[in-house]
Scaffold this active site. Structure first.
Site, PDB file in Angstrom:
ATOM      1  N   SER A  69       4.918  -0.691  -9.838  1.00  0.00           N
ATOM      2  CA  SER A  69       4.898  -0.711  -8.377  1.00  0.00           C
ATOM      3  C   SER A  69       3.527  -1.183  -7.902  1.00  0.00           C
ATOM      4  O   SER A  69       2.454  -1.106  -8.639  1.00  0.00           O
ATOM      5  CB  SER A  69       5.015   0.600  -7.683  1.00  0.00           C
ATOM      6  OG  SER A  69       4.955   0.422  -6.371  1.00  0.00           O
ATOM      7  N   ASP A  70       3.285  -1.908  -6.973  1.00  0.00           N
ATOM      8  CA  ASP A  70       2.067  -2.283  -6.395  1.00  0.00           C
ATOM      9  C   ASP A  70       1.966  -2.448  -4.833  1.00  0.00           C
ATOM     10  O   ASP A  70       3.063  -2.461  -4.192  1.00  0.00           O
ATOM     11  CB  ASP A  70       1.870  -3.907  -6.954  1.00  0.00           C
ATOM     12  CG  ASP A  70       0.050  -4.004  -7.032  1.00  0.00           C
ATOM     13  OD1 ASP A  70      -0.516  -3.672  -7.571  1.00  0.00           O
ATOM     14  OD2 ASP A  70      -0.144  -5.018  -5.876  1.00  0.00           O
TER      15      ASP A  70
END
Length: 193
Positions: A69-70
């Site tokens: 995730s970012d």
């Protein structure tokens, strides 16, 4: 037999969100260069990095279901990263005062052994209230959000900086959109219930 689940992240916030699922999981650092590419939009950057993180860990653990995730704070098309220190956090909050940002939060789930790859973006529209210098300084001294994109923790005192949040995935603003993550984990064969 269910495949092991790995969170490809060093973020304590994402780890805490994953713990909400009561699912056994491991954590591995993805070791990915997070620099933006020339001309890359904040949304494209978030999606690319989420996938890169999941793929980097999946290379080392091909049998596992890996989550990457970012999050990138998007101010009128400009990516605002993690401030890292007090001065940069203050500058970010002064720029965001009275404005609307979109926190582009991306998630990817990869299982190399199964040939499984999915990714999605959960944009969160956030309206900041007008912030004076004294309020910004007090907030930063109390919460020290130097490791957060956009210099604010909505799950803490940072909520007092905001006028409104608009999202279809409420945990996305904290850093991991759990509704989308659960959907992808189910598609990858991970039984959550």
């Amino acid at each position: 037999m269910q495949r092991p689940v790995i969170l490809g992240s060093t973020s304590r916030y994402r780890r805490a969100l994953m713990e909400r699922l009561h699912l056994p999981f491991d954590v591995q650092a993805p070791e990915v260069d997070e620099s933006a590419l020339p001309g890359e939009t904040p949304a494209a950057l978030a999606i690319r990095l989420a996938l890169a993180k999941a793929q980097a860990v999946a290379e080392r653990f091909p049998e596992a279901v890996v989550i990457g995730s970012d999050q990138v704070a998007d101010l009128d098309g400009e990516a605002l990263g993690k401030p890292g220190d007090h001065a940069r956090a203050g500058a970010q909050l002064r720029r965001m005062s009275g404005r609307t940002l979109v926190f582009q939060t991306a998630v990817a789930v990869v299982c190399r052994a199964a040939g499984f790859v999915q990714q999605d973006l959960a944009p969160v529209r956030v309206v900041f209230r007008e912030l004076g210098d004294d309020a910004i300084e007090r907030y930063l001294r109390i919460e020290q959000p130097y490791d957060c994109a956009g210099s604010a923790k909505s799950e803490g005192l940072g909520i007092a900086l905001l006028e409104a949040i608009d999202s279809d995935d409420p945990t996305a603003l904290v850093g991991l959109p759990l509704i989308r993550t659960c959907r992808m984990l189910r598609a990858a064969g991970v039984d959550l219930l």
